[in-house]
Design a protein around this motif. Structure first.
Motif, mmCIF file in Angstrom:
data_model
loop_
_atom_site.group_PDB
_atom_site.id
_atom_site.type_symbol
_atom_site.label_atom_id
_atom_site.label_comp_id
_atom_site.label_asym_id
_atom_site.label_seq_id
_atom_site.Cartn_x
_atom_site.Cartn_y
_atom_site.Cartn_z
ATOM 1 N N ALA A 71 0.833 -1.208 0.000
ATOM 2 C CA ALA A 71 0.000 0.000 0.000
ATOM 3 C C ALA A 71 0.866 1.256 0.000
ATOM 4 C CB ALA A 71 -0.938 -0.014 1.210
ATOM 5 N N THR A 72 1.955 1.243 0.773
ATOM 6 C CA THR A 72 2.847 2.399 0.822
ATOM 7 C C THR A 72 3.516 2.624 -0.536
ATOM 8 O OG1 THR A 72 3.244 2.071 3.177
ATOM 9 C CG2 THR A 72 4.854 3.388 1.999
ATOM 10 N N ALA A 73 3.972 1.544 -1.159
ATOM 11 C CA ALA A 73 4.621 1.663 -2.473
ATOM 12 C C ALA A 73 3.649 2.200 -3.519
ATOM 13 C CB ALA A 73 5.171 0.306 -2.901
ATOM 14 N N LEU A 74 2.367 1.856 -3.373
ATOM 15 C CA LEU A 74 1.344 2.341 -4.310
ATOM 16 C C LEU A 74 0.822 3.722 -3.933
ATOM 17 C CD1 LEU A 74 -0.687 -0.958 -4.805
ATOM 18 C CD2 LEU A 74 0.556 0.295 -6.593
ATOM 19 N N HIS A 75 1.343 4.274 -2.845
ATOM 20 C CA HIS A 75 0.889 5.562 -2.304
ATOM 21 C C HIS A 75 -0.604 5.511 -1.968
ATOM 22 C CE1 HIS A 75 4.364 8.446 -3.366
ATOM 23 N NE2 HIS A 75 4.824 7.228 -3.169
ATOM 24 N N ASP A 76 -1.052 4.360 -1.492
ATOM 25 C CA ASP A 76 -2.430 4.183 -1.041
ATOM 26 C C ASP A 76 -2.470 4.577 0.438
ATOM 27 O OD1 ASP A 76 -4.899 3.348 -0.159
ATOM 28 O OD2 ASP A 76 -4.726 1.303 -0.910
ATOM 29 N N GLY A 77 -2.622 5.870 0.679
ATOM 30 C CA GLY A 77 -2.590 6.393 2.034
ATOM 31 C C GLY A 77 -3.717 5.884 2.902
ATOM 32 N N GLU A 78 -4.906 5.739 2.334
ATOM 33 C CA GLU A 78 -6.039 5.244 3.123
ATOM 34 C C GLU A 78 -5.698 3.904 3.768
ATOM 35 O OE1 GLU A 78 -8.921 6.291 4.207
ATOM 36 O OE2 GLU A 78 -8.801 8.237 3.223
ATOM 37 N N THR A 79 -5.110 3.021 3.000
ATOM 38 C CA THR A 79 -4.785 1.686 3.512
ATOM 39 C C THR A 79 -3.556 1.713 4.397
ATOM 40 O OG1 THR A 79 -5.764 0.670 1.547
ATOM 41 C CG2 THR A 79 -4.257 -0.689 2.843
ATOM 42 N N SER A 80 -2.449 2.281 3.911
ATOM 43 C CA SER A 80 -1.204 2.208 4.676
ATOM 44 C C SER A 80 -1.293 2.991 5.987
ATOM 45 C CB SER A 80 -0.008 2.685 3.850
ATOM 46 O OG SER A 80 -0.147 4.030 3.484
ATOM 47 N N CYS A 81 -1.937 4.159 5.985
ATOM 48 C CA CYS A 81 -2.025 4.956 7.214
ATOM 49 C C CYS A 81 -2.910 4.278 8.258
ATOM 50 C CB CYS A 81 -2.531 6.355 6.903
ATOM 51 S SG CYS A 81 -1.360 7.313 5.891
ATOM 52 N N ARG A 82 -3.869 3.497 7.822
ATOM 53 C CA ARG A 82 -4.731 2.752 8.744
ATOM 54 C C ARG A 82 -3.952 1.630 9.425
ATOM 55 N NH1 ARG A 82 -8.776 2.298 5.429
ATOM 56 N NH2 ARG A 82 -8.104 0.338 4.550
ATOM 57 N N MET A 83 -2.853 1.193 8.808
ATOM 58 C CA MET A 83 -2.053 0.093 9.345
ATOM 59 C C MET A 83 -0.899 0.582 10.209
ATOM 60 S SD MET A 83 -1.772 -2.399 6.074
ATOM 61 C CE MET A 83 -3.114 -3.459 5.618
#
Length: 195
Positions: A71-83
């Motif tokens: 998620a971080t590599a894809l810049h998917d902030g919604e997912t990575s920040c939730r983790m």
């Protein structure tokens, strides 16, 4: 004489039948038939359940680590920040919203390369003590393997995994330098670097 022989045969068959039944129901004692089910003591059952729970917990931790890194590599902030833990989001602003805004969307070519990349855990998890604002946790290395220009490229990240209210979260992520790969424990080295 015939009646007596038949009676002896019947008694012998009954004894064998009873003996056969009792040996097959001995719950796995010596002399039991191969494949007979053994009874499990309460202590053995508790130890087995603990091992199974620990294995499931470890698998969940590694699953979160890989999902976070992708998620971080894809810049998917919604997912990575939730983790991430609240402290882990400190670099990006402690709120979930500030963290999400920090990760700008990728352009189409870069996104395609990342989407085609594979992410996997490299090596075994290691215990890491607290440092600075980071609590003690478990260090995990996630390797991203991609081919941005046709040649295989590797990017390694060390993650500090901590359990918060029963959920595995990322508290720290650090790039693992090539020079650290020569260390006996590159994950420990990356997560314990002074900043």
């Amino acid at each position: 004489m015939r009646k007596r022989g038949a009676a002896v045969a019947a008694v012998t068959a009954s004894v064998l039948l009873v003996a056969g039944c009792s040996s097959s129901s001995d719950g796995g004692k010596d002399g039991a038939k191969p494949g007979a089910k053994k009874t499990e003591s309460a202590a053995d059952r508790q130890a087995r359940e603990y091992r199974e729970a620990a294995a499931k917990d470890r698998a969940k931790m590694l699953e979160v680590a890989v999902a976070y890194q992708k998620a971080t590599a894809l810049h998917d902030g919604e997912t990575s920040c939730r983790m991430m833990t609240e402290e882990g989001r400190g670099l990006h602003g402690s709120s979930h919203e500030a963290c999400v805004k920090f990760l700008m969307p990728l352009d189409a070519d870069v996104r395609k390369t990342v989407e085609e990349a594979s992410f996997s855990v490299t090596g075994d998890p290691v215990d890491v003590p607290s440092i600075g604002d980071h609590p003690a946790g478990t260090g995990v290395m996630v390797t991203e393997q991609s081919k941005p220009d046709g040649h295989t490229s590797y990017h390694r990240t060390a993650l500090r995994m901590v359990k918060v209210q029963g959920t595995w979260l990322v508290d720290q992520d650090e790039d693992v330098y090539d020079s650290e790969m020569k260390h006996s424990n590159p994950v420990f080295s990356a997560l314990m670097r002074s900043h």
